[in-house]
Design an enzyme around this catalytic site. Sequence first.
Site, PDB file in Angstrom:
ATOM      1  N   ASN A  14       0.835  -1.214   0.000  1.00  0.00           N
ATOM      2  CA  ASN A  14       0.000   0.000   0.000  1.00  0.00           C
ATOM      3  C   ASN A  14       0.866   1.258   0.000  1.00  0.00           C
ATOM      4  O   ASN A  14       0.524   2.250  -0.640  1.00  0.00           O
ATOM      5  CB  ASN A  14      -0.967  -0.012   1.187  1.00  0.00           C
ATOM      6  CG  ASN A  14      -2.204  -0.829   0.880  1.00  0.00           C
ATOM      7  OD1 ASN A  14      -3.056  -0.408   0.098  1.00  0.00           O
ATOM      8  ND2 ASN A  14      -2.285  -2.014   1.451  1.00  0.00           N
ATOM      9  N   ASN A 108      -6.885   4.936   7.629  1.00  0.00           N
ATOM     10  CA  ASN A 108      -6.510   3.514   7.652  1.00  0.00           C
ATOM     11  C   ASN A 108      -7.098   2.821   6.432  1.00  0.00           C
ATOM     12  O   ASN A 108      -8.170   3.193   5.953  1.00  0.00           O
ATOM     13  CB  ASN A 108      -7.079   2.856   8.920  1.00  0.00           C
ATOM     14  CG  ASN A 108      -6.717   1.377   9.017  1.00  0.00           C
ATOM     15  OD1 ASN A 108      -5.574   0.987   8.751  1.00  0.00           O
ATOM     16  ND2 ASN A 108      -7.680   0.542   9.385  1.00  0.00           N
ATOM     17  N   HIS A 110      -8.414  -0.949   5.249  1.00  0.00           N
ATOM     18  CA  HIS A 110      -8.761  -2.281   5.752  1.00  0.00           C
ATOM     19  C   HIS A 110      -9.280  -3.132   4.592  1.00  0.00           C
ATOM     20  O   HIS A 110     -10.087  -2.648   3.803  1.00  0.00           O
ATOM     21  CB  HIS A 110      -9.812  -2.182   6.864  1.00  0.00           C
ATOM     22  CG  HIS A 110     -10.169  -3.521   7.415  1.00  0.00           C
ATOM     23  ND1 HIS A 110      -9.328  -4.228   8.261  1.00  0.00           N
ATOM     24  CD2 HIS A 110     -11.238  -4.327   7.189  1.00  0.00           C
ATOM     25  CE1 HIS A 110      -9.877  -5.387   8.547  1.00  0.00           C
ATOM     26  NE2 HIS A 110     -11.027  -5.482   7.917  1.00  0.00           N
TER      27      HIS A 110
HETATM   28  C1  GAR Z   1      -3.167  -4.890   3.581  1.00  0.00           C
HETATM   29  O1  GAR Z   1      -4.028  -5.787   2.942  1.00  0.00           O
HETATM   30  C2  GAR Z   1      -3.938  -4.006   4.542  1.00  0.00           C
HETATM   31  O2  GAR Z   1      -5.201  -3.647   4.070  1.00  0.00           O
HETATM   32  C3  GAR Z   1      -4.061  -4.934   5.725  1.00  0.00           C
HETATM   33  O3  GAR Z   1      -2.792  -5.536   5.829  1.00  0.00           O
HETATM   34  C4  GAR Z   1      -2.210  -5.630   4.518  1.00  0.00           C
HETATM   35  C5  GAR Z   1      -0.837  -4.986   4.552  1.00  0.00           C
HETATM   36  O4  GAR Z   1      -0.192  -5.128   3.313  1.00  0.00           O
HETATM   37  N1  GAR Z   1      -4.435  -4.188   6.911  1.00  0.00           N
HETATM   38  C6  GAR Z   1      -5.269  -4.678   7.832  1.00  0.00           C
HETATM   39  O5  GAR Z   1      -5.718  -5.818   7.785  1.00  0.00           O
HETATM   40  C7  GAR Z   1      -5.642  -3.698   8.938  1.00  0.00           C
HETATM   41  N2  GAR Z   1      -6.741  -4.161   9.705  1.00  0.00           N
HETATM   42  P1  GAR Z   1       0.958  -4.141   2.842  1.00  0.00           P
HETATM   43  O6  GAR Z   1       1.990  -4.043   3.975  1.00  0.00           O
HETATM   44  O7  GAR Z   1       1.536  -4.862   1.636  1.00  0.00           O
HETATM   45  O8  GAR Z   1       0.364  -2.796   2.493  1.00  0.00           O
END
Ligand code: GAR
Length: 212
Positions: A14, A108, A110
């Site tokens: 992200n 945030n 999600h």
């Molecule tokens: C992403 O899918 C984000 O939406 C999720 O963790 C992943 C991190 O990936 N976040 C949650 O679940 C928060 N509740 P990344 O480090 O590759 O962005």
Amino acid sequence: MVKTAVLVSGGGTNLQAIIDARIFGEIKNCDLVAVVSSNPEAYALERAKYASIPSYVVDRSVFPNRLSFTKALLEKLLDLEIELVVYAGFNFILGPQFINAFKNKIINIHPSLIPSFCGPGFYGLKVHEAVLSYGVKVTGATAHFATEEADDGPIILQKAVEIFEDDTPLTLQRRVMEEAEWKILPEAISLFCEHRLEVEERVVRIKGVQDE
Ligand code: GAR
């Protein structure tokens, strides 16, 4: 320009979507001044380095409790005069000191359509495992303002993603990222930085350019 810090804990896809969207001019009025990681091993730190964004580690494992971790992060972001905080795969809920200092200034992402499949214990792949075991036909992602509760707070943008019969948690996670997260997170940041978000209680109104 709105001075923005992105908080990460892991891979940072992200964060990469934000970096890329800025390069393509899709995020306006945003000065990405810091990446802050709760984990010294996070690959997100490499991504920050390649993009020449200053990065900092506030290692959660060296703090005895949430309060001391919250205080250290708050101090770092106040030092940097941050105006917008983005949780991009940031795995921790911070205490009231932090949330009050940045009320409606923390975005945030999600990986589900809140209020489904969210809250304590729902993060990363676990969300997609729960979605598939429940048997819902549509999932998605939500960009929202963060509060002291996990995945709570006023919703800015959501995008739905279809579930296929042969999906595994990994294929679904990837599609939710590509089709939803990597699009709505940069868009929500741009809307904030263009001062186009108005929050009334739980409801976020997006002002058109003509409303300004
Ligand atoms: C992403 O899918 C984000 O939406 C999720 O963790 C992943 C991190 O990936 N976040 C949650 O679940 C928060 N509740 P990344 O480090 O590759 O962005």
